[in-house]
Every structure is written in structure tokens, then in C-alpha cells.
Design a protein around this motif. Sequence first.
Motif, PDB file in Angstrom:
ATOM      1  N   SER A   9       0.866  -1.192   0.034  1.00  0.00           N
ATOM      2  CA  SER A   9      -0.198   0.007  -0.043  1.00  0.00           C
ATOM      3  C   SER A   9       0.704   1.054   0.081  1.00  0.00           C
ATOM      4  N   LYS A  10       1.888   1.321   0.755  1.00  0.00           N
ATOM      5  CA  LYS A  10       2.855   2.527   0.801  1.00  0.00           C
ATOM      6  C   LYS A  10       3.322   2.696  -0.565  1.00  0.00           C
ATOM      7  N   GLN A  11       3.902   1.504  -1.328  1.00  0.00           N
ATOM      8  CA  GLN A  11       4.349   1.467  -2.642  1.00  0.00           C
ATOM      9  C   GLN A  11       3.281   2.106  -3.667  1.00  0.00           C
ATOM     10  N   ALA A  12       2.076   1.806  -3.568  1.00  0.00           N
ATOM     11  CA  ALA A  12       1.209   2.158  -4.234  1.00  0.00           C
ATOM     12  C   ALA A  12       1.074   3.656  -4.085  1.00  0.00           C
ATOM     13  N   TRP A  13       1.128   4.126  -2.780  1.00  0.00           N
ATOM     14  CA  TRP A  13       0.826   5.596  -2.451  1.00  0.00           C
ATOM     15  C   TRP A  13       1.950   6.589  -3.192  1.00  0.00           C
ATOM     16  N   ALA A  14       3.075   5.700  -3.084  1.00  0.00           N
ATOM     17  CA  ALA A  14       4.357   6.500  -3.871  1.00  0.00           C
ATOM     18  C   ALA A  14       3.972   6.575  -5.250  1.00  0.00           C
ATOM     19  N   LYS A  15       3.268   5.789  -5.840  1.00  0.00           N
ATOM     20  CA  LYS A  15       3.018   5.854  -7.361  1.00  0.00           C
ATOM     21  C   LYS A  15       1.785   6.701  -7.823  1.00  0.00           C
ATOM     22  N   GLY A  16       1.309   7.272  -6.685  1.00  0.00           N
ATOM     23  CA  GLY A  16      -0.074   8.068  -6.966  1.00  0.00           C
ATOM     24  C   GLY A  16      -1.221   7.192  -7.038  1.00  0.00           C
ATOM     25  N   THR A  19     -17.826   0.175   0.384  1.00  0.00           N
ATOM     26  CA  THR A  19     -17.699   0.769  -1.012  1.00  0.00           C
ATOM     27  C   THR A  19     -16.031   0.901  -1.122  1.00  0.00           C
ATOM     28  N   ILE A  20     -15.342   0.464  -2.280  1.00  0.00           N
ATOM     29  CA  ILE A  20     -14.009   0.547  -2.380  1.00  0.00           C
ATOM     30  C   ILE A  20     -13.968   1.653  -3.809  1.00  0.00           C
ATOM     31  N   SER A  21     -13.418   2.700  -3.739  1.00  0.00           N
ATOM     32  CA  SER A  21     -13.361   3.613  -4.880  1.00  0.00           C
ATOM     33  C   SER A  21     -11.892   3.701  -5.299  1.00  0.00           C
ATOM     34  N   GLN A  22     -11.810   3.560  -6.612  1.00  0.00           N
ATOM     35  CA  GLN A  22     -10.383   3.673  -7.244  1.00  0.00           C
ATOM     36  C   GLN A  22     -10.446   4.441  -8.317  1.00  0.00           C
ATOM     37  N   ARG A  23      -9.527   5.617  -8.446  1.00  0.00           N
ATOM     38  CA  ARG A  23      -9.250   6.508  -9.703  1.00  0.00           C
ATOM     39  C   ARG A  23      -8.242   6.312 -10.350  1.00  0.00           C
ATOM     40  N   ALA A  24      -8.381   6.107 -11.614  1.00  0.00           N
ATOM     41  CA  ALA A  24      -6.954   5.902 -12.651  1.00  0.00           C
ATOM     42  C   ALA A  24      -7.352   6.216 -14.057  1.00  0.00           C
ATOM     43  N   GLU A  25      -6.289   6.035 -14.684  1.00  0.00           N
ATOM     44  CA  GLU A  25      -6.575   6.353 -16.275  1.00  0.00           C
ATOM     45  C   GLU A  25      -6.980   5.009 -16.880  1.00  0.00           C
ATOM     46  N   VAL A  26      -7.977   4.912 -17.502  1.00  0.00           N
ATOM     47  CA  VAL A  26      -8.503   3.539 -18.359  1.00  0.00           C
ATOM     48  C   VAL A  26      -8.498   3.875 -19.591  1.00  0.00           C
ATOM     49  N   ARG A  73      -5.108  -3.032 -15.970  1.00  0.00           N
ATOM     50  CA  ARG A  73      -4.777  -2.011 -16.820  1.00  0.00           C
ATOM     51  C   ARG A  73      -3.415  -0.967 -16.355  1.00  0.00           C
ATOM     52  N   ILE A  74      -3.419  -0.976 -14.804  1.00  0.00           N
ATOM     53  CA  ILE A  74      -2.345  -0.094 -14.381  1.00  0.00           C
ATOM     54  C   ILE A  74      -1.192  -1.089 -13.806  1.00  0.00           C
ATOM     55  N   GLY A  75      -1.202  -2.433 -14.194  1.00  0.00           N
ATOM     56  CA  GLY A  75      -0.077  -3.149 -13.999  1.00  0.00           C
ATOM     57  C   GLY A  75      -0.285  -4.271 -12.917  1.00  0.00           C
ATOM     58  N   TYR A  76      -1.214  -4.620 -12.303  1.00  0.00           N
ATOM     59  CA  TYR A  76      -1.446  -5.518 -11.162  1.00  0.00           C
ATOM     60  C   TYR A  76      -2.081  -6.854 -11.803  1.00  0.00           C
ATOM     61  N   THR A  77      -1.864  -7.744 -11.145  1.00  0.00           N
ATOM     62  CA  THR A  77      -2.221  -9.145 -11.685  1.00  0.00           C
ATOM     63  C   THR A  77      -3.543  -9.505 -10.518  1.00  0.00           C
TER      64      THR A  77
END
Length: 203
Positions: free
Chosen positions: A59-66, A92-99, A169-173
Motif C-alpha cells: 500500500s505504501k508503494q502504491a501511495w508513492a506511485k499516486g 464501498t471501494i473507490s479507485q481512480r485511474a486512467e483507463v 490496466r495499471i499493472g496488477y495481477t
Amino acid sequence: MPASHAEVEDDRRIRELLQNWAIWRDAGDWERFRTVWHPDGRMMATWTQGTGDEFIEISKQAWAKGISILHFLGGISVDLAGARAIAQTKMTISQRAEVEGVLCDVLCTGRFYDFLEKREGRWGIVLRQPIYEKDRMDPVTPGTAPVLDKALLEQFPPGYRHLAYLQTRIGYTVKRDMPGLKGPEVEALYARGAAWLQGKPLS
């Protein structure tokens, strides 16, 4: 039969712990967040599975990547059995990213299903397994829309397919057999919960 004073207090402490999980995790308050877990506690998420400590590090690594993943909680139900408990929390889980070139929000509705134990007077999470009930994807800017790869989208379970698409799409399996509202995966989870309350080892 009315709950004893000890049971009322255990219920209160568990609810407080579950609310602190969301606040401390989303605020990046990692040291306090660490206290909601037992040392062997495990977190199962679509994008990562491991111990509480491993979840904190990734989670810390994810934070560092924005990477932005936030949680909102609703009602809580606690089943107590001595020094063990099963809790379910609407969330609820909300996630924002470019798709596909378009900035999007994914909102996933479900429940946290938690295996908890009281050790040396302290409640902690032994296993957190989310149940993913339904999700949706919305462009942040009105009038724009990503063109999704339908074949990829349909590879994921209905309860979290848009969340899984974004995370892929952002690189996770992404783990593809998480429990949903219905089906054998969630029935197996309920059976594990019942066994936990009966004092059996966590399978």
C-alpha cells in the motif's frame, strides 16, 4: 438472552477496530493501521494477498506511485463466540485511474468479511476477505468514455469486473476467484466463518 457486559464491550471494540481500519489505511497512518492486525493476520484483496505487514508495504508503494484506493463503510454485524468473532461490514471501494486514456472512477460495493480473535486481551484481524457484490466505472469528466476491451472485461467476475479491469490496466495481477454476492466462493467463505466460530482452525 441479553448480552453480558463483556460481550457488549467486545462488540464495541471490534466495531471500533473495523472503523479504524478504513480511517487509518486511507489516511496512510501506517503505524496505527498495523495495530488492527494480529502478526499472522492476512489481507485478501483483488490486487494483492498477503500478511497485514505485506499489505502495508505494498500500500505504501502504491501511495508513492499516486495510486488512489479509498474505502467507505456502512453497517456492521458482529457474531461473537468467546474469544473469536466474525464481522461483516458494508463497504464501498473507490479507485481512480486512467483507463484506455480516460480518467475514471470505479466504485465497488460489497462487504468486508473478517475473522477476528482476542489474544492477550486485544482483538485483531486474522483474515480479511472482501465480498464483491457489484461495481461500475464512470469517467471523471462528463462526456468522455473509455473504449473497453470487452473480452478482457468479461474474464472477471461480475461483482468486481470493472475494478479488476482498471487494476489490470495499471499493472496488477488480479485474483479472479474472489467471492461475490452469490455462488460457491461466498458459500465456502460462510462455511469457513461458521467453523471459525466453532473453534476450528482457519482452513
